[in-house]
Scaffold this motif. Structure first.
Motif, PDB file in Angstrom:
ATOM      1  N   UNK A  17       0.837  -1.201   0.000  1.00 35.64           N
ATOM      2  CA  UNK A  17       0.000   0.000   0.000  1.00 35.64           C
ATOM      3  C   UNK A  17       0.870   1.249   0.000  1.00 35.64           C
ATOM      4  N   UNK A  18       1.905   1.249   0.834  1.00 38.46           N
ATOM      5  CA  UNK A  18       2.793   2.412   0.887  1.00 38.46           C
ATOM      6  C   UNK A  18       3.519   2.617  -0.447  1.00 38.46           C
ATOM      7  N   UNK A  19       3.957   1.526  -1.076  1.00 37.98           N
ATOM      8  CA  UNK A  19       4.605   1.629  -2.397  1.00 37.98           C
ATOM      9  C   UNK A  19       3.618   2.161  -3.422  1.00 37.98           C
ATOM     10  N   UNK A  20       2.386   1.655  -3.374  1.00 43.09           N
ATOM     11  CA  UNK A  20       1.361   2.102  -4.315  1.00 43.09           C
ATOM     12  C   UNK A  20       1.129   3.608  -4.159  1.00 43.09           C
ATOM     13  N   UNK A  21       0.968   4.062  -2.922  1.00 45.43           N
ATOM     14  CA  UNK A  21       0.766   5.492  -2.687  1.00 45.43           C
ATOM     15  C   UNK A  21       1.957   6.302  -3.195  1.00 45.43           C
ATOM     16  N   UNK A  22       3.172   5.862  -2.879  1.00 47.79           N
ATOM     17  CA  UNK A  22       4.378   6.594  -3.299  1.00 47.79           C
ATOM     18  C   UNK A  22       4.481   6.655  -4.816  1.00 47.79           C
ATOM     19  N   UNK A  23       4.229   5.541  -5.476  1.00 42.79           N
ATOM     20  CA  UNK A  23       4.339   5.518  -6.942  1.00 42.79           C
ATOM     21  C   UNK A  23       3.243   6.363  -7.588  1.00 42.79           C
ATOM     22  N   UNK A  24       2.046   6.355  -7.012  1.00 46.03           N
ATOM     23  CA  UNK A  24       0.993   7.245  -7.520  1.00 46.03           C
ATOM     24  C   UNK A  24       1.424   8.699  -7.372  1.00 46.03           C
ATOM     25  N   UNK A  25       1.943   9.049  -6.216  1.00 44.88           N
ATOM     26  CA  UNK A  25       2.338  10.440  -5.978  1.00 44.88           C
ATOM     27  C   UNK A  25       3.505  10.851  -6.878  1.00 44.88           C
ATOM     28  N   UNK A  26       4.401   9.896  -7.186  1.00 42.88           N
ATOM     29  CA  UNK A  26       5.488  10.200  -8.132  1.00 42.88           C
ATOM     30  C   UNK A  26       4.924  10.559  -9.506  1.00 42.88           C
ATOM     31  N   UNK A  27       3.775  10.000  -9.846  1.00 38.00           N
ATOM     32  CA  UNK A  27       3.128  10.303 -11.127  1.00 38.00           C
ATOM     33  C   UNK A  27       2.099  11.433 -10.988  1.00 38.00           C
ATOM     34  N   UNK A  28       2.160  12.152  -9.872  1.00 39.21           N
ATOM     35  CA  UNK A  28       1.278  13.281  -9.567  1.00 39.21           C
ATOM     36  C   UNK A  28      -0.198  12.844  -9.581  1.00 39.21           C
ATOM     37  N   UNK A  29      -0.451  11.690  -9.000  1.00 40.53           N
ATOM     38  CA  UNK A  29      -1.813  11.200  -8.791  1.00 40.53           C
ATOM     39  C   UNK A  29      -2.063  11.323  -7.293  1.00 40.53           C
ATOM     40  N   UNK A  30      -3.007  12.170  -6.915  1.00 37.62           N
ATOM     41  CA  UNK A  30      -3.293  12.416  -5.499  1.00 37.62           C
ATOM     42  C   UNK A  30      -4.233  11.328  -4.978  1.00 37.62           C
ATOM     43  N   UNK A  31      -3.667  10.146  -4.785  1.00 36.56           N
ATOM     44  CA  UNK A  31      -4.432   9.015  -4.283  1.00 36.56           C
ATOM     45  C   UNK A  31      -4.310   8.953  -2.767  1.00 36.56           C
ATOM     46  N   UNK A  32      -5.335   8.405  -2.131  1.00 42.82           N
ATOM     47  CA  UNK A  32      -5.287   8.228  -0.680  1.00 42.82           C
ATOM     48  C   UNK A  32      -6.210   7.081  -0.287  1.00 42.82           C
ATOM     49  N   UNK A  33      -5.931   6.508   0.864  1.00 42.42           N
ATOM     50  CA  UNK A  33      -6.695   5.377   1.370  1.00 42.42           C
ATOM     51  C   UNK A  33      -7.953   5.894   2.056  1.00 42.42           C
ATOM     52  N   UNK A  34      -9.101   5.312   1.705  1.00 45.08           N
ATOM     53  CA  UNK A  34     -10.368   5.716   2.329  1.00 45.08           C
ATOM     54  C   UNK A  34     -10.922   4.643   3.262  1.00 45.08           C
TER      55      UNK A  34
END
Length: 132
Positions: A17-34
């Motif tokens: 999950x942490x890798x997924x969030x980091x990789x999304x943010x590297x691609x400027x995708x503001x993802x977050x866990x709900x």
């Protein structure tokens, strides 16, 4: 209230999950866990929607059957799934699964070995990732 604590994910899922969030943010995708862990009672309430309670059917899993309900032997929450959202620059949420941000976020999750709920056959759960 939705549990959003990544520490309430299964120990195998937390780093993914942490890798997924980091990789999304590297691609400027503001993802977050709900949503991470939910109790069997919360799961039963979701299962009731569209059946014995108002709303649309969103799950086929009763309490104790969802990967969100998993606990370690000592009772510690250890969800084997998490739900997510993507925020646009204006602060609104992007629920458009066909958008480039969603496609990229899903591709990142799948590349990490996660199962995407958008591939489910019975109920499509596009904002969901889980351990295989």
């Amino acid at each position: 209230m939705n549990d959003r604590d990544i520490n309430h994910l299964h120990p195998d899922l937390q780093p993914l999950c942490r890798k997924w969030l980091a990789q999304c943010h590297e691609q400027v995708i503001d993802s977050f866990v709900i949503y991470t862990w939910r109790s069997p009672a919360e799961q039963d309430a979701l299962y009731a929607q569209g059946r014995t309670a108002p709303g649309k059917i969103i799950t086929n899993a009763k309490g104790g059957q969802s990967k969100h309900n998993f606990t370690l032997p000592d009772g510690t929450p250890a969800s084997k799934a998490f739900d997510f959202a993507i925020r646009r620059k204006d602060g609104t949420l992007n629920w458009s699964v066909g958008s480039s941000e969603w496609k990229a976020a899903v591709a990142i999750g799948k590349a990490l070995g996660l199962i995407w709920g958008g591939d489910f056959r019975s109920i499509i759960d596009s904002d969901h990732f889980e351990l295989p």
